[in-house]
Scaffold this motif. Sequence first.
Motif, PDB file in Angstrom:
ATOM      1  N   TYR A  36      15.214 -15.780  11.247  1.00 37.49           N
ATOM      2  CA  TYR A  36      16.105 -14.640  11.378  1.00 37.49           C
ATOM      3  C   TYR A  36      17.059 -14.613  10.202  1.00 37.49           C
ATOM      4  CZ  TYR A  36      14.755 -13.544  16.159  1.00 37.49           C
ATOM      5  OH  TYR A  36      14.050 -13.155  17.273  1.00 37.49           O
ATOM      6  N   THR A  43      24.274  -8.067  12.438  1.00 35.72           N
ATOM      7  CA  THR A  43      23.256  -8.269  13.456  1.00 35.72           C
ATOM      8  C   THR A  43      22.159  -9.204  12.951  1.00 35.72           C
ATOM      9  OG1 THR A  43      21.889  -7.116  15.060  1.00 35.72           O
ATOM     10  CG2 THR A  43      21.765  -6.340  12.787  1.00 35.72           C
ATOM     11  N   GLN A  46      14.929 -10.136  12.728  1.00 38.54           N
ATOM     12  CA  GLN A  46      13.804 -11.066  12.756  1.00 38.54           C
ATOM     13  C   GLN A  46      12.964 -10.865  11.497  1.00 38.54           C
ATOM     14  OE1 GLN A  46      11.462 -10.851  16.333  1.00 38.54           O
ATOM     15  NE2 GLN A  46      10.099 -12.484  15.719  1.00 38.54           N
TER      16      GLN A  46
ATOM     17  N   TYR B  36      23.021 -14.525  23.915  1.00 38.47           N
ATOM     18  CA  TYR B  36      23.350 -15.666  23.072  1.00 38.47           C
ATOM     19  C   TYR B  36      24.807 -15.562  22.641  1.00 38.47           C
ATOM     20  CZ  TYR B  36      18.327 -16.437  22.772  1.00 38.47           C
ATOM     21  OH  TYR B  36      17.010 -16.672  23.089  1.00 38.47           O
ATOM     22  N   GLN B  38      27.676 -16.842  19.734  1.00 40.25           N
ATOM     23  CA  GLN B  38      27.856 -17.386  18.392  1.00 40.25           C
ATOM     24  C   GLN B  38      29.344 -17.597  18.133  1.00 40.25           C
ATOM     25  OE1 GLN B  38      26.680 -14.900  15.011  1.00 40.25           O
ATOM     26  NE2 GLN B  38      26.056 -16.717  13.872  1.00 40.25           N
ATOM     27  N   GLY B  41      31.420 -19.141  12.488  1.00 36.03           N
ATOM     28  CA  GLY B  41      30.802 -20.007  11.490  1.00 36.03           C
ATOM     29  C   GLY B  41      29.653 -20.847  11.994  1.00 36.03           C
ATOM     30  N   LYS B  42      29.221 -20.603  13.217  1.00 36.07           N
ATOM     31  CA  LYS B  42      28.173 -21.453  13.784  1.00 36.07           C
ATOM     32  C   LYS B  42      26.928 -20.652  14.111  1.00 36.07           C
ATOM     33  CE  LYS B  42      31.282 -24.930  15.629  1.00 36.07           C
ATOM     34  NZ  LYS B  42      31.678 -25.722  16.817  1.00 36.07           N
ATOM     35  N   SER B  43      25.943 -21.363  14.584  1.00 33.95           N
ATOM     36  CA  SER B  43      24.679 -20.736  14.943  1.00 33.95           C
ATOM     37  C   SER B  43      24.760 -20.167  16.360  1.00 33.95           C
ATOM     38  CB  SER B  43      23.569 -21.781  14.839  1.00 33.95           C
ATOM     39  OG  SER B  43      22.314 -21.175  15.063  1.00 33.95           O
ATOM     40  N   LEU B  44      23.641 -19.652  16.820  1.00 29.87           N
ATOM     41  CA  LEU B  44      23.591 -19.055  18.149  1.00 29.87           C
ATOM     42  C   LEU B  44      23.138 -20.087  19.163  1.00 29.87           C
ATOM     43  CD1 LEU B  44      23.177 -16.513  16.217  1.00 29.87           C
ATOM     44  CD2 LEU B  44      22.097 -15.471  18.206  1.00 29.87           C
ATOM     45  N   PHE B  46      21.946 -20.183  23.421  1.00 31.07           N
ATOM     46  CA  PHE B  46      21.589 -19.419  24.608  1.00 31.07           C
ATOM     47  C   PHE B  46      22.647 -19.581  25.688  1.00 31.07           C
ATOM     48  CE2 PHE B  46      18.785 -17.746  27.825  1.00 31.07           C
ATOM     49  CZ  PHE B  46      19.076 -18.481  28.957  1.00 31.07           C
ATOM     50  N   ASP B  49      19.919 -15.588  30.797  1.00 28.77           N
ATOM     51  CA  ASP B  49      18.896 -14.548  30.632  1.00 28.77           C
ATOM     52  C   ASP B  49      18.564 -13.925  31.985  1.00 28.77           C
ATOM     53  OD1 ASP B  49      16.103 -16.943  30.276  1.00 28.77           O
ATOM     54  OD2 ASP B  49      17.424 -16.511  31.953  1.00 28.77           O
ATOM     55  N   PHE B  89      25.561 -11.797  21.690  1.00 27.80           N
ATOM     56  CA  PHE B  89      24.429 -10.944  21.350  1.00 27.80           C
ATOM     57  C   PHE B  89      23.533 -10.776  22.565  1.00 27.80           C
ATOM     58  CE2 PHE B  89      24.765 -10.505  16.775  1.00 27.80           C
ATOM     59  CZ  PHE B  89      25.513 -11.609  16.397  1.00 27.80           C
ATOM     60  N   ILE B 100      11.483 -10.070  19.103  1.00 26.88           N
ATOM     61  CA  ILE B 100      12.696 -10.165  19.891  1.00 26.88           C
ATOM     62  C   ILE B 100      13.758  -9.346  19.186  1.00 26.88           C
ATOM     63  CG2 ILE B 100      14.396 -11.753  20.874  1.00 26.88           C
ATOM     64  CD1 ILE B 100      12.059 -13.923  20.313  1.00 26.88           C
ATOM     65  N   PHE B 102      17.562  -7.844  18.801  1.00 20.78           N
ATOM     66  CA  PHE B 102      18.946  -8.164  19.115  1.00 20.78           C
ATOM     67  C   PHE B 102      19.846  -6.945  18.974  1.00 20.78           C
ATOM     68  CE2 PHE B 102      19.418 -12.780  19.550  1.00 20.78           C
ATOM     69  CZ  PHE B 102      18.151 -13.205  19.185  1.00 20.78           C
ATOM     70  N   GLY B 103      20.888  -6.917  19.787  1.00 25.22           N
ATOM     71  CA  GLY B 103      21.968  -5.965  19.585  1.00 25.22           C
ATOM     72  C   GLY B 103      22.833  -6.421  18.418  1.00 25.22           C
ATOM     73  N   ASP B 104      23.826  -5.589  18.076  1.00 23.23           N
ATOM     74  CA  ASP B 104      24.668  -5.887  16.916  1.00 23.23           C
ATOM     75  C   ASP B 104      25.766  -6.903  17.184  1.00 23.23           C
ATOM     76  OD1 ASP B 104      24.580  -2.491  15.546  1.00 23.23           O
ATOM     77  OD2 ASP B 104      23.192  -4.181  15.412  1.00 23.23           O
TER      78      ASP B 104
END
Lengths: 113, 112
Positions: A36, A43, A46, B36, B38, B41-44, B46, B49, B89, B100, B102-104
């Motif tokens: 990604y 946003t 992918q 998800y 975030q 400064g970090k990753s996503l 989960f 769901d 997200f 997959i 994702f929204g903004d």
Amino acid sequence: AQTIHQWPVAEIKAVGSPLSLGCTIKGKSSPNLYWYWQATGGTLQQLFYSITVGQVESVVQLNLSASRPKDDQFILSTEKLLLSHSGFYLCAWGGQISNERLFFGHGTKLSVL
Amino acid sequence: GEKVEQHESTLSVREGDSAVINCTYTDTASSYFPWYKQEAGKSLHFVIDIRSNVDRKQSQRLIVLLDKKAKRFSLHITATQPEDSAIYFCAASRNSNNRIFFGDGTQLVVKP
């Protein structure tokens, strides 16, 4: 336990230079793998996904390519960087069954100057 | 293709209040809707769901609602805490492929 490691953590590169980013997944056999891209504050787009070694599907064309040389490794690369490639690159893995949660790596911050 | 829209780009709540983030999707074949988080400064990672065979799911302070007719799903965070502050997200995907969407993202700020 499964782990995902992305490298490098950050890169500063010149326009026109090559790039190679990677991720390795340990503890999970035959994962689905994903790349990604996230523009700064933006946003998630992918880029690629792979369900098996040697097989990669492209989702968008951004002058990037991806490869899966081993079951646990996913590589993102380009021969010539553009300014628009700047951003945050995230590798993720999911199970072989579609519709499972993704596990993301810590990401690579890329600045193209 | 699928388009996922997140309606709130930013959301500010007081600690202890509830926060609601709303998403809509366009593909009637979408059947899996993860969320998800975030942090700066970090990753996503989960958080929760929901699948299309149910319309509500709860995990501790998180509740996800799904309205298939309206093609809308929402994340409810109850009794918010400052550590809930992050970008959230929503995403949607079909059962049959590895796309997959994702929204903004919604920037949630929980004020002490």
